[in-house]
Design a protein around this motif. Sequence first.
Motif, PDB file in Angstrom:
ATOM      1  N   TYR A 108     -34.326  15.753 -41.956  1.00  0.00           N
ATOM      2  CA  TYR A 108     -35.145  16.137 -40.817  1.00  0.00           C
ATOM      3  C   TYR A 108     -35.219  14.898 -39.935  1.00  0.00           C
ATOM      4  O   TYR A 108     -34.228  14.208 -39.743  1.00  0.00           O
ATOM      5  CB  TYR A 108     -36.511  16.584 -41.361  1.00  0.00           C
ATOM      6  N   TYR A 109     -36.361  14.555 -39.427  1.00  0.00           N
ATOM      7  CA  TYR A 109     -36.488  13.288 -38.732  1.00  0.00           C
ATOM      8  C   TYR A 109     -37.875  12.733 -38.984  1.00  0.00           C
ATOM      9  O   TYR A 109     -38.779  13.451 -39.385  1.00  0.00           O
ATOM     10  CB  TYR A 109     -36.207  13.446 -37.237  1.00  0.00           C
ATOM     11  N   ASP A 110     -37.985  11.425 -38.813  1.00  0.00           N
ATOM     12  CA  ASP A 110     -39.282  10.787 -39.009  1.00  0.00           C
ATOM     13  C   ASP A 110     -40.017  10.837 -37.679  1.00  0.00           C
ATOM     14  O   ASP A 110     -39.707  10.095 -36.748  1.00  0.00           O
ATOM     15  CB  ASP A 110     -39.078   9.349 -39.476  1.00  0.00           C
ATOM     16  N   GLU A 111     -40.998  11.764 -37.614  1.00  0.00           N
ATOM     17  CA  GLU A 111     -41.688  11.999 -36.344  1.00  0.00           C
ATOM     18  C   GLU A 111     -42.426  10.757 -35.854  1.00  0.00           C
ATOM     19  O   GLU A 111     -42.732  10.640 -34.678  1.00  0.00           O
ATOM     20  CB  GLU A 111     -42.679  13.153 -36.501  1.00  0.00           C
ATOM     21  N   ARG A 112     -42.728   9.807 -36.778  1.00  0.00           N
ATOM     22  CA  ARG A 112     -43.504   8.633 -36.367  1.00  0.00           C
ATOM     23  C   ARG A 112     -42.730   7.808 -35.346  1.00  0.00           C
ATOM     24  O   ARG A 112     -43.303   7.239 -34.434  1.00  0.00           O
ATOM     25  CB  ARG A 112     -43.854   7.764 -37.577  1.00  0.00           C
ATOM     26  N   ALA A 113     -41.382   7.748 -35.520  1.00  0.00           N
ATOM     27  CA  ALA A 113     -40.567   6.942 -34.610  1.00  0.00           C
ATOM     28  C   ALA A 113     -40.544   7.546 -33.206  1.00  0.00           C
ATOM     29  O   ALA A 113     -40.310   6.847 -32.226  1.00  0.00           O
ATOM     30  CB  ALA A 113     -39.150   6.827 -35.173  1.00  0.00           C
ATOM     31  N   ALA A 114     -40.763   8.860 -33.112  1.00  0.00           N
ATOM     32  CA  ALA A 114     -40.643   9.548 -31.827  1.00  0.00           C
ATOM     33  C   ALA A 114     -41.975  10.125 -31.377  1.00  0.00           C
ATOM     34  O   ALA A 114     -42.024  10.988 -30.513  1.00  0.00           O
ATOM     35  CB  ALA A 114     -39.604  10.659 -31.958  1.00  0.00           C
ATOM     36  N   GLU A 115     -43.076   9.620 -31.952  1.00  0.00           N
ATOM     37  CA  GLU A 115     -44.366  10.273 -31.758  1.00  0.00           C
ATOM     38  C   GLU A 115     -44.776  10.375 -30.292  1.00  0.00           C
ATOM     39  O   GLU A 115     -45.276  11.409 -29.849  1.00  0.00           O
ATOM     40  CB  GLU A 115     -45.446   9.554 -32.563  1.00  0.00           C
ATOM     41  N   LYS A 116     -44.523   9.299 -29.545  1.00  0.00           N
ATOM     42  CA  LYS A 116     -44.916   9.286 -28.139  1.00  0.00           C
ATOM     43  C   LYS A 116     -44.309  10.496 -27.403  1.00  0.00           C
ATOM     44  O   LYS A 116     -44.939  11.072 -26.521  1.00  0.00           O
ATOM     45  CB  LYS A 116     -44.421   7.977 -27.516  1.00  0.00           C
ATOM     46  N   TYR A 117     -43.092  10.862 -27.809  1.00  0.00           N
ATOM     47  CA  TYR A 117     -42.400  11.964 -27.136  1.00  0.00           C
ATOM     48  C   TYR A 117     -42.733  13.315 -27.766  1.00  0.00           C
ATOM     49  O   TYR A 117     -42.899  14.311 -27.068  1.00  0.00           O
ATOM     50  CB  TYR A 117     -40.888  11.710 -27.159  1.00  0.00           C
ATOM     51  N   ALA A 118     -42.836  13.325 -29.104  1.00  0.00           N
ATOM     52  CA  ALA A 118     -43.166  14.583 -29.794  1.00  0.00           C
ATOM     53  C   ALA A 118     -44.528  15.099 -29.347  1.00  0.00           C
ATOM     54  O   ALA A 118     -44.783  16.299 -29.339  1.00  0.00           O
ATOM     55  CB  ALA A 118     -43.144  14.367 -31.308  1.00  0.00           C
ATOM     56  N   ARG A 119     -45.396  14.167 -28.933  1.00  0.00           N
ATOM     57  CA  ARG A 119     -46.742  14.574 -28.505  1.00  0.00           C
ATOM     58  C   ARG A 119     -46.712  15.553 -27.335  1.00  0.00           C
ATOM     59  O   ARG A 119     -47.609  16.385 -27.203  1.00  0.00           O
ATOM     60  CB  ARG A 119     -47.585  13.356 -28.097  1.00  0.00           C
ATOM     61  N   TYR A 120     -45.697  15.477 -26.486  1.00  0.00           N
ATOM     62  CA  TYR A 120     -45.619  16.412 -25.356  1.00  0.00           C
ATOM     63  C   TYR A 120     -45.581  17.862 -25.858  1.00  0.00           C
ATOM     64  O   TYR A 120     -46.217  18.746 -25.297  1.00  0.00           O
ATOM     65  CB  TYR A 120     -44.374  16.132 -24.504  1.00  0.00           C
ATOM     66  N   VAL A 121     -44.789  18.069 -26.914  1.00  0.00           N
ATOM     67  CA  VAL A 121     -44.675  19.420 -27.486  1.00  0.00           C
ATOM     68  C   VAL A 121     -45.958  19.790 -28.226  1.00  0.00           C
ATOM     69  O   VAL A 121     -46.483  20.896 -28.065  1.00  0.00           O
ATOM     70  CB  VAL A 121     -43.441  19.506 -28.408  1.00  0.00           C
ATOM     71  N   TRP A 122     -46.470  18.846 -29.016  1.00  0.00           N
ATOM     72  CA  TRP A 122     -47.679  19.150 -29.803  1.00  0.00           C
ATOM     73  C   TRP A 122     -48.860  19.482 -28.887  1.00  0.00           C
ATOM     74  O   TRP A 122     -49.596  20.438 -29.140  1.00  0.00           O
ATOM     75  CB  TRP A 122     -48.034  17.954 -30.698  1.00  0.00           C
TER      76      TRP A 122
END
Length: 299
Positions: free
Chosen positions: A75-89
């Motif tokens: 999968y992927y480690d969401e922590r590394a991309a958190e700043k960007y994943a937050r847009y979806v969340w």
Amino acid sequence: MSAGTPLYDPPLAACPLCGAPAPSPLYRIDRSTPPFSVGRCANCDFIFMNPRFTREVIASFYGPGYYEGNAEYSYYDERAAEKYARYVWERRIGVLRRYAPSGKFLDVGCAFGGLLKCASRHYAPYGIEMSGYSGRYAKALFGDAVHIGTLEDHPFPLGGFSVVTMVEVIEHCPDPAAVLRECRRLLAPGGVLLVQTANMDGLQAAMQGADYAYFMPGHLSYFSKRTLTKALTDAGFSRVIAFHPVEFGLLPKLLKSRSSFRRWTDYRHWLRISLYHLLGKVHAGDFALTSSMVLYAIV
Ligand SMILES: [Zn+2]
């Protein structure tokens, strides 16, 4: 696992969703090591891995390599991309609040707790995570509100949650009907369950056949909009709302995808995502062009 340990359980003689006998073989997925096969139920069209990998083999998929992206199946480690994943969340929380604006929020398969961090601005956050590796991280954030385990052994009281989310989780479950019934039991009257998984009736899945990338060794259960809607209704939900490809617009996806960009040519990736998202909007009845779907089920 030592050499000689069995890789597969005995084949299932009945559909794990409806119990009909004699499922027929559908595809063998040879690109995976070890390879695996999927079958389809002639009665309800549910697609599932058959025979399945043993519990021990499945558990071995979810170590650090699953999140660090170096295991064959990862999968992927969401922590590394958190700043960007937050847009979806953030966007997802915004849509969920239209159905259930406050209360207790349970993310099943919460990984490192990224979605829960966004949810905690409006809800009391709870999580279930079967991977100790990511679950311990979430537990450090949320304490006893995170359970490392499954829906079969959680400690949470039934009937009190406003929202339960399962993002790309149901396909990992060996007994998805039991999982949906437990989600229903956890929810309060008027509560909402979010399920995101692939739609096997989508043209993408139908055309790619055994090559469809969603056939992965950790995926045991493959739904379509039809089979998942029926399973949700059978689990006791009164209303199901389907979104293609997801319940929010293109912009959060594009912003999230920025995390993987390293140079300007990566922006071609934006064009591909945009096209996929727009194609995902094309659907009529059970037909959809792409195989992304999100279902909201209301108690
Ligand atoms: Zn069936």
